[in-house]
Structures are given as C-alpha cells and as structure tokens.
Scaffold this active site. Sequence first.
Site, PDB file in Angstrom:
ATOM      1  N   LEU A 172       5.955  45.624  44.036  1.00 17.05           N
ATOM      2  CA  LEU A 172       7.318  45.150  44.279  1.00 17.05           C
ATOM      3  C   LEU A 172       8.002  44.877  42.951  1.00 17.05           C
ATOM      4  O   LEU A 172       7.360  44.471  41.973  1.00 17.05           O
ATOM      5  CB  LEU A 172       7.299  43.880  45.129  1.00 17.05           C
ATOM      6  CG  LEU A 172       6.624  43.977  46.497  1.00 17.05           C
ATOM      7  CD1 LEU A 172       7.002  42.779  47.357  1.00 17.05           C
ATOM      8  CD2 LEU A 172       6.958  45.267  47.225  1.00 17.05           C
ATOM      9  N   GLY A 204       2.124  45.621  45.754  1.00 19.69           N
ATOM     10  CA  GLY A 204       2.909  46.478  46.644  1.00 19.69           C
ATOM     11  C   GLY A 204       2.548  47.956  46.496  1.00 19.69           C
ATOM     12  O   GLY A 204       2.672  48.725  47.461  1.00 19.69           O
ATOM     13  N   ASN A 208      -3.090  41.770  43.708  1.00 18.63           N
ATOM     14  CA  ASN A 208      -3.255  40.763  42.645  1.00 18.63           C
ATOM     15  C   ASN A 208      -2.250  39.618  42.754  1.00 18.63           C
ATOM     16  O   ASN A 208      -2.070  38.853  41.806  1.00 18.63           O
ATOM     17  CB  ASN A 208      -3.122  41.437  41.272  1.00 18.63           C
ATOM     18  CG  ASN A 208      -1.739  42.018  41.035  1.00 18.63           C
ATOM     19  OD1 ASN A 208      -1.073  42.433  41.975  1.00 18.63           O
ATOM     20  ND2 ASN A 208      -1.302  42.037  39.788  1.00 18.63           N
ATOM     21  N   GLU A 209      -1.585  39.489  43.897  1.00 20.16           N
ATOM     22  CA  GLU A 209      -0.491  38.507  44.023  1.00 20.16           C
ATOM     23  C   GLU A 209      -0.873  37.120  43.520  1.00 20.16           C
ATOM     24  O   GLU A 209      -0.085  36.455  42.844  1.00 20.16           O
ATOM     25  CB  GLU A 209      -0.021  38.402  45.480  1.00 20.16           C
ATOM     26  CG  GLU A 209       0.894  39.518  45.938  1.00 20.16           C
ATOM     27  CD  GLU A 209       0.147  40.769  46.383  1.00 20.16           C
ATOM     28  OE1 GLU A 209      -1.085  40.871  46.132  1.00 20.16           O
ATOM     29  OE2 GLU A 209       0.785  41.659  46.962  1.00 20.16           O
TER      30      GLU A 209
HETATM   31  C1  LIG Z   1       2.970  30.627  52.552  1.00 20.02           C
HETATM   32  C2  LIG Z   1       2.963  32.109  52.407  1.00 20.02           C
HETATM   33  C3  LIG Z   1       4.331  32.710  52.363  1.00 20.02           C
HETATM   34  C4  LIG Z   1       4.247  34.098  51.833  1.00 20.02           C
HETATM   35  C5  LIG Z   1       5.589  34.642  51.539  1.00 20.02           C
HETATM   36  C6  LIG Z   1       5.571  35.882  50.661  1.00 20.02           C
HETATM   37  C7  LIG Z   1       5.397  35.586  49.194  1.00 20.02           C
HETATM   38  C8  LIG Z   1       5.775  36.663  48.217  1.00 20.02           C
HETATM   39  C9  LIG Z   1       5.045  37.931  48.409  1.00 20.02           C
HETATM   40  C10 LIG Z   1       5.324  38.895  47.322  1.00 20.02           C
HETATM   41  C11 LIG Z   1       4.367  40.037  47.320  1.00 20.02           C
HETATM   42  C12 LIG Z   1       4.411  40.737  46.014  1.00 20.02           C
HETATM   43  C13 LIG Z   1       3.937  41.926  45.819  1.00 20.02           C
HETATM   44  C14 LIG Z   1       4.041  42.627  44.509  1.00 20.02           C
HETATM   45  O1  LIG Z   1       3.929  43.819  44.462  1.00 20.02           O
HETATM   46  S1  LIG Z   1       4.366  41.721  43.088  1.00 20.02           S
HETATM   47  C15 LIG Z   1       4.261  42.855  41.730  1.00 20.02           C
HETATM   48  C16 LIG Z   1       2.866  42.917  41.233  1.00 20.02           C
HETATM   49  N1  LIG Z   1       2.777  43.865  40.132  1.00 20.02           N
HETATM   50  C17 LIG Z   1       2.150  43.633  39.000  1.00 20.02           C
HETATM   51  O2  LIG Z   1       1.553  42.607  38.801  1.00 20.02           O
HETATM   52  C18 LIG Z   1       2.207  44.730  37.971  1.00 20.02           C
HETATM   53  C19 LIG Z   1       2.858  44.273  36.704  1.00 20.02           C
HETATM   54  N2  LIG Z   1       2.944  45.368  35.744  1.00 20.02           N
HETATM   55  C20 LIG Z   1       1.900  45.765  35.000  1.00 20.02           C
HETATM   56  O3  LIG Z   1       0.807  45.260  35.073  1.00 20.02           O
HETATM   57  C21 LIG Z   1       2.174  46.886  34.048  1.00 20.02           C
HETATM   58  O4  LIG Z   1       3.552  47.026  33.906  1.00 20.02           O
HETATM   59  C22 LIG Z   1       1.575  48.248  34.492  1.00 20.02           C
HETATM   60  C23 LIG Z   1       0.044  48.190  34.357  1.00 20.02           C
HETATM   61  C24 LIG Z   1       1.973  48.598  35.915  1.00 20.02           C
HETATM   62  C25 LIG Z   1       2.126  49.360  33.567  1.00 20.02           C
HETATM   63  O5  LIG Z   1       1.857  49.029  32.234  1.00 20.02           O
HETATM   64  P1  LIG Z   1       2.663  49.751  31.054  1.00 20.02           P
HETATM   65  O6  LIG Z   1       2.053  49.254  29.789  1.00 20.02           O
HETATM   66  O7  LIG Z   1       2.726  51.200  31.308  1.00 20.02           O
HETATM   67  O8  LIG Z   1       4.168  49.230  31.204  1.00 20.02           O
HETATM   68  P2  LIG Z   1       4.754  47.795  30.793  1.00 20.02           P
HETATM   69  O9  LIG Z   1       3.862  46.708  31.230  1.00 20.02           O
HETATM   70  O10 LIG Z   1       5.141  47.837  29.361  1.00 20.02           O
HETATM   71  O11 LIG Z   1       6.043  47.743  31.708  1.00 20.02           O
HETATM   72  C26 LIG Z   1       7.207  48.485  31.411  1.00 20.02           C
HETATM   73  C27 LIG Z   1       8.423  47.708  31.869  1.00 20.02           C
HETATM   74  O12 LIG Z   1       8.337  47.572  33.291  1.00 20.02           O
HETATM   75  C28 LIG Z   1       8.410  46.186  33.640  1.00 20.02           C
HETATM   76  N3  LIG Z   1       7.607  45.969  34.858  1.00 20.02           N
HETATM   77  C29 LIG Z   1       6.315  46.137  35.023  1.00 20.02           C
HETATM   78  N4  LIG Z   1       5.941  45.875  36.276  1.00 20.02           N
HETATM   79  C30 LIG Z   1       7.055  45.499  36.927  1.00 20.02           C
HETATM   80  C31 LIG Z   1       7.328  45.084  38.266  1.00 20.02           C
HETATM   81  N5  LIG Z   1       6.381  45.008  39.213  1.00 20.02           N
HETATM   82  N6  LIG Z   1       8.587  44.782  38.567  1.00 20.02           N
HETATM   83  C32 LIG Z   1       9.571  44.840  37.663  1.00 20.02           C
HETATM   84  N7  LIG Z   1       9.382  45.240  36.377  1.00 20.02           N
HETATM   85  C33 LIG Z   1       8.122  45.556  36.019  1.00 20.02           C
HETATM   86  C34 LIG Z   1       7.847  45.464  32.435  1.00 20.02           C
HETATM   87  O13 LIG Z   1       8.239  44.138  32.409  1.00 20.02           O
HETATM   88  C35 LIG Z   1       8.446  46.290  31.319  1.00 20.02           C
HETATM   89  O14 LIG Z   1       9.795  45.915  31.200  1.00 20.02           O
HETATM   90  P3  LIG Z   1      10.545  45.890  29.772  1.00 20.02           P
HETATM   91  O15 LIG Z   1      10.428  47.284  29.241  1.00 20.02           O
HETATM   92  O16 LIG Z   1      11.927  45.466  30.075  1.00 20.02           O
HETATM   93  O17 LIG Z   1       9.799  44.880  28.928  1.00 20.02           O
END
Ligand SMILES: CCCCCCCCCCC/C=C/C(=O)SCCNC(=O)CCNC(=O)[C@H](O)C(C)(C)COP(=O)(O)OP(=O)(O)OC[C@H]1O[C@@H](n2cnc3c(N)ncnc32)[C@H](O)[C@@H]1OP(=O)(O)O
Length: 289
Positions: free
Chosen positions: A95, A140, A164-165
């Site tokens: 997400l 997501g 990994n949330e």
């Molecule tokens: C009581 C109970 C009630 C429950 C109610 C619900 C609660 C909420 C539920 C929400 C569920 C959430 C689900 C999700 O999917 S959360 C997202 C999880 N994702 C991650 O943790 C991944 C994070 N990203 C990474 O680890 C790395 O980016 C990755 C390994 C994917 C790639 O690495 P790489 O080195 O290639 O790239 P960068 O890390 O340099 O990233 C480039 C730019 O992209 C931005 N970025 C990365 N991931 C995200 C993302 N998920 N969303 C938005 N933006 C993201 C990152 O910040 C870099 O940005 P900049 O270039 O501007 O610095």
Amino acid sequence: MALAAAGRVLLQAGSRLGRREVVDGARRFANKRVEVEADEAAGIAVMKLKNPPVNSLSLEFLTEFLISLEKLENNKNFRGVILTSERPGVFSAGLDLMEMYGRNPAHYAEYWRAVQELWLRLYLSNMILVCAINGTSPAGGCLMALTCDHRIMADNPKYTIGLNESQLGIVAPFWFKDNFVNTVGYRTAEHALQLGLLFPPAEALKLGIVDEVVPEDQVHSKAQSVMAQWMAIPDHSRQLTKNMMRKAMADNLIKQREADIQNFVSFISRDSIQKSLHTYLEKLKQKKG
Ligand SMILES: CCCCCCCCCCC/C=C/C(=O)SCCNC(=O)CCNC(=O)[C@H](O)C(C)(C)COP(=O)(O)OP(=O)(O)OC[C@H]1O[C@@H](n2cnc3c(N)ncnc32)[C@H](O)[C@@H]1OP(=O)(O)O
C-alpha cells in the site's frame, strides 16, 4: 451488487482521470500505471504493474488496475491473467504509505474502499490468476500475490515476501490475516504476523507463501507453462470450485465493508499511528543517504 456498484464508482473515477488508452494492434493496452499484453486468441493476458519507483498501490494505481482487470473480466475470451512487475526487483512495495499519512478522513475512506475492491476483485476473479513474483513483495504486495491461484517467485535471496505491517506499527486487517492463515496455516501466520516477518524465496516456499521458486530468468516462462496446465481444466468446474473455496471469506468482508472502512479511518487517523508511519517513512529515506 455491492461489488458492481463499487466497480462503477471506480470506472467513473478512471474516466475522470482522463487517461488515454493506447491500443497497439489490439494486443496491448495500457494506462499509465498498468500495462496489459493481451493475447486474445490464447485467452491469456499479462498484467504488468508499472507504478515507479516501487509499484506502491496508490489510489491512482488501484483505479487504473481495476479498470484494466474489469476489461479482461468483461471479455469472455480471456480465461487467465499473469500478474507481474514491469520493474524486476520490486513486485510491489505494498500500500502507498503516502495515501495513509497526513491525509483527511474522507481520503482515508476512499483509499480503503479501493484497497478492499482490489482484494475482492482479485480474490473472487473467475479467471485463472498466476502471480510471477519477480521482486520484493511486502504487505499489500504480498496480499495481491495471495489472491492468485498460483504463485511463482524468482530465486533471488535479496527478494522478500510477507506481511510486515507490525514492523511499521500498523496492523494487518482481518481479511489480510484470513487470506494469509488460509495460505500458510494458523500457527505460522500467528508467528509471522506478530513479528512482521518478510521471507526470502526459499523460506516462503517452505511455508507455502509461494508455490514454486525458479531461477529469475525463468519466472515468466514458468508462469506461462503453469497457466497452460490450469487452462486445461474446464472453466465451469474450476470456477465453481474456486468460488466454493473462497466465497465465505470474501462474504465476511462484504458484509462488514463499511465497518471495516470506519475501523481503518479511525485507526489510521490516530496520532500514535501517524507518528509510527512518519518514523517508518524517515527510516526509508535514511536508508538511501
Ligand atoms: C485494530 C485493527 C484495525 C486495523 C485497521 C487497518 C490498519 C492499517 C492497515 C494497513 C495495511 C498496510 C499494508 C501495506 O502494504 S503498508 C506498506 C508496507 N510496505 C513496506 O514496508 C515497503 C517499504 N519499502 C521498502 O522496503 C523499499 O522501498 C523496497 C524494498 C520496496 C524497495 O527498495 P528500493 O531501495 O528499491 O527503493 P527505496 O526504498 O529507495 O524507495 C524508493 C522511493 O519509494 C518510496 N516508497 C517505498 N515504499 C513505499 C510505499 N509502500 N509507499 C509509498 N512510498 C514508498 C520510498 O520512500 C522512496 O521515496 P523517495 O525516493 O521519495 O525517498
């Protein structure tokens, strides 16, 4: 009914975006964030996620993806879809954190409805869905893969997959959890969800998160050959079986969809949760520097 209505809303949103469809000899169509290579004669389409830099599931991406999927669903010639990333290395970063950080409640509600819609549409799709996971796929991204009928992951130990949330200070909602439990079993899910574990391909295979791990350069050919096997099964019997296996879990979300949206909005709006997301976003930035 609820699904159809939500689909119409998304289609309207899509036309508001005003993306021009690019048609290339009727075999390829694309919007900005999803590329579809459609082989109508074979009945198979390859949907490539292309939302740089990391295929995060932003609201615009979700809208465009759902429109492309609906086009395929509405054409009875298509029986199978291969989901993959246009950018090998990252299947999807999950997400879009920027959709859940620093926005207002109305935005959170709109976003969450679209996330629910993605899951319902994929999970209940009548088509055969094969996931060619050619990169990292947390949260997501993993959920998208979990909706598929068969998952093939590239054998690269740098890639990980899982929910990994909890590492972000947020919680996988009940339907993420249910989909995961049904895939890996209760004990494994309980352990992995609490710790927010991400698994490299070999471990993901052992736990059943993915069905096969193959050399990186064979992910797409493998996906095609698995698709051929699945296409050999009569559609009616496969579809009825899939529906029998999945309907109850999907209905569980459908019947409490509005409450789930409200839960999400109040959870994500909390100061403590916004602070956790801020910290995580900072960590992502620092990793670069
Ligand atoms: C009581 C109970 C009630 C429950 C109610 C619900 C609660 C909420 C539920 C929400 C569920 C959430 C689900 C999700 O999917 S959360 C997202 C999880 N994702 C991650 O943790 C991944 C994070 N990203 C990474 O680890 C790395 O980016 C990755 C390994 C994917 C790639 O690495 P790489 O080195 O290639 O790239 P960068 O890390 O340099 O990233 C480039 C730019 O992209 C931005 N970025 C990365 N991931 C995200 C993302 N998920 N969303 C938005 N933006 C993201 C990152 O910040 C870099 O940005 P900049 O270039 O501007 O610095």
